[in-house]
Design an enzyme around this catalytic site. Structure first.
Site, short mmCIF file in Angstrom:
data_model
loop_
_atom_site.label_atom_id
_atom_site.label_comp_id
_atom_site.label_asym_id
_atom_site.label_seq_id
_atom_site.Cartn_x
_atom_site.Cartn_y
_atom_site.Cartn_z
N GLY A 64 -43.27 93.81 1.04
CA GLY A 64 -43.10 92.65 1.91
C GLY A 64 -42.16 91.65 1.26
O GLY A 64 -41.99 91.63 0.04
N GLY A 120 -45.89 97.11 0.92
CA GLY A 120 -45.81 97.23 2.37
C GLY A 120 -45.14 98.51 2.84
O GLY A 120 -45.41 98.99 3.94
N GLU A 143 -49.29 95.24 -7.16
CA GLU A 143 -49.63 93.86 -6.76
C GLU A 143 -50.30 93.04 -7.85
O GLU A 143 -50.24 91.82 -7.83
CB GLU A 143 -50.52 93.88 -5.51
CG GLU A 143 -49.78 94.16 -4.22
CD GLU A 143 -49.40 95.61 -4.02
OE1 GLU A 143 -48.70 95.91 -3.06
OE2 GLU A 143 -49.82 96.46 -4.84
N ASP A 151 -53.04 95.83 -0.82
CA ASP A 151 -53.48 95.61 0.56
C ASP A 151 -52.90 96.73 1.45
O ASP A 151 -52.90 97.88 1.05
CB ASP A 151 -53.10 94.20 1.04
CG ASP A 151 -51.60 93.96 1.07
OD1 ASP A 151 -50.86 94.62 0.31
OD2 ASP A 151 -51.15 93.11 1.86
#
Length: 357
Positions: A64, A120, A143, A151
């Site tokens: 992302g 992402g 992350e 996530d």
């Protein structure tokens, strides 16, 4: 410049993430375009199969666009630090919506997972029906290094891995190559990148007389059969990973890793990431994966939306992005600063439910 390019040939819908300079990192407008395309093509008779790729040769998607999230957090703090920035909420909500859509899509979704596929990017790839990796694929969920957690459905797919691989990869951000992805069921087909043209050619000349899923599987099985998958480093470390199966706390995990005698490069790199990463992230990742073992896919994305919003309110996410990508001093000042400073109450605050927008 269009952020997402589309083309339909012989009922194959091609989607190209078109931001080569940012390694096709996902911005909110890009996610919104993706969602619209997936929705339109879901019921369109013109499209029987989707082929998702990234522009250029370097990456499918490097994750992302977290710099934009950082800017939103900084702006919001000046106004009201108790509120989740709207741009952050929208980004995570819509990103997970796209990921969920891919997991549950009724038509074959082929993902060309060539080059860098991180964060992402893995969210877009992992739920697809036909996931391809090449000799240049590099996947990771790093992350912990920016004060976040794995996530985009990480609670789901990391928990589906054999042994304690999911926990290990989540806490260390260890990089995977194509062979590792096949071993860990992150991908279905391994091919040399030079065979992309053959795959596209086969798709564009098929007559679609049978079930599209069956046809796509047959094409990819035939082409991938020509290639031998190299040895997986992840698989070679199976007995090492087995040591983590019975750990009951993140401190125990760290202790097993620290005390392992024969640390080769693969293990040493994992330890470095864990030690340099956010202490809070280490704790929330462990709890995320433990608590999320039996959640449905829908529940996974709901719980991750909550956790991601909380990360926007807690200090380490913005600080991690600042240190790595904004000021690039690589000196994050984590809060709390050490593992010993992290309290149960602090970790509980990350998992507190919020009602948003």
């Amino acid at each position: 410049m269009k952020l997402v390019l589309t083309e339909i040939k012989n009922r194959v819908g091609y989607i190209t993430l078109n931001s080569e300079k940012t390694l096709n990192s996902l911005s909110l407008p890009m996610i919104e375009e993706l969602q619209q395309i997936l929705t339109d093509w879901k019921t369109s008779d013109e499209v029987l199969c989707i082929f998702l790729q990234g522009a250029g040769e370097k990456a499918l998607c490097a994750g992302g666009d977290v710099r934009k999230l950082y800017e939103a957090i900084v702006s919001q703090k000046a106004i009201d630090p108790t509120q989740v920035p709207k741009d952050c909420y929208d980004f995570f909500f819509k990103e997970y919506e796209v990921d969920f859509d891919i997991h549950t899509y009724p038509k074959p979704v082929i993902v060309w997972g060539h080059g860098i596929v991180m964060g992402g990017g893995i969210g877009l790839m992992v739920g697809a029906s036909h996931r391809i990796v090449t000799e240049k694929s590099k996947l990771a969920m790093p992350e912990i290094t920016i004060g976040l957690y794995p996530d985009v459905g990480g609670t789901w797919f990391l928990n589906k891995m054999p042994s304690a691989y999911g926990m290990y990869l989540g806490l260390t951000g260890t990089r995977l190559d194509g062979a590792d992805c096949i071993f860990l069921n992150m991908a279905d087909y391994y091919v040399e990148s030079s065979s992309k043209e053959s795959i596209i050619n086969a798709l564009e000349h098929t007559e679609w007389k049978d079930n599209p899923h069956t046809i796509v599987s047959l094409i990819l099985n035939t082409i991938s059969a020509e290639f031998k998958v190299s040895e997986s480093q992840a698989q070679a470390h199976q007995s090492f990973i087995g040591q983590f199966e019975k750990v009951n706390s993140v401190e125990e995990f760290k202790s097993v890793l620290l005390n392992h005698v024969d640390k080769d490069e693969w293990i040493s790199n994992g330890l470095k990431s864990l030690e340099a990463g956010s202490p809070s992230s280490a704790h929330i990742i462990f709890r995320q994966l433990q608590q999320g073992k039996n959640l449905s896919l829908e529940e996974v994305f709901q719980s991750e939306l909550n956790l991601s919003c909380q990360c926007c309110l807690h200090p380490d996410f913005a600080e991690g992005v600042r240190a790595l990508l904004v000021d690039k001093d690589l000196m994050p000042k984590w809060h709390p600063a050490t593992w010993d400073d992290v309290t149960e109450e602090w970790i509980n605050s990350y998992f507190k439910l919020r009602i948003e927008n």
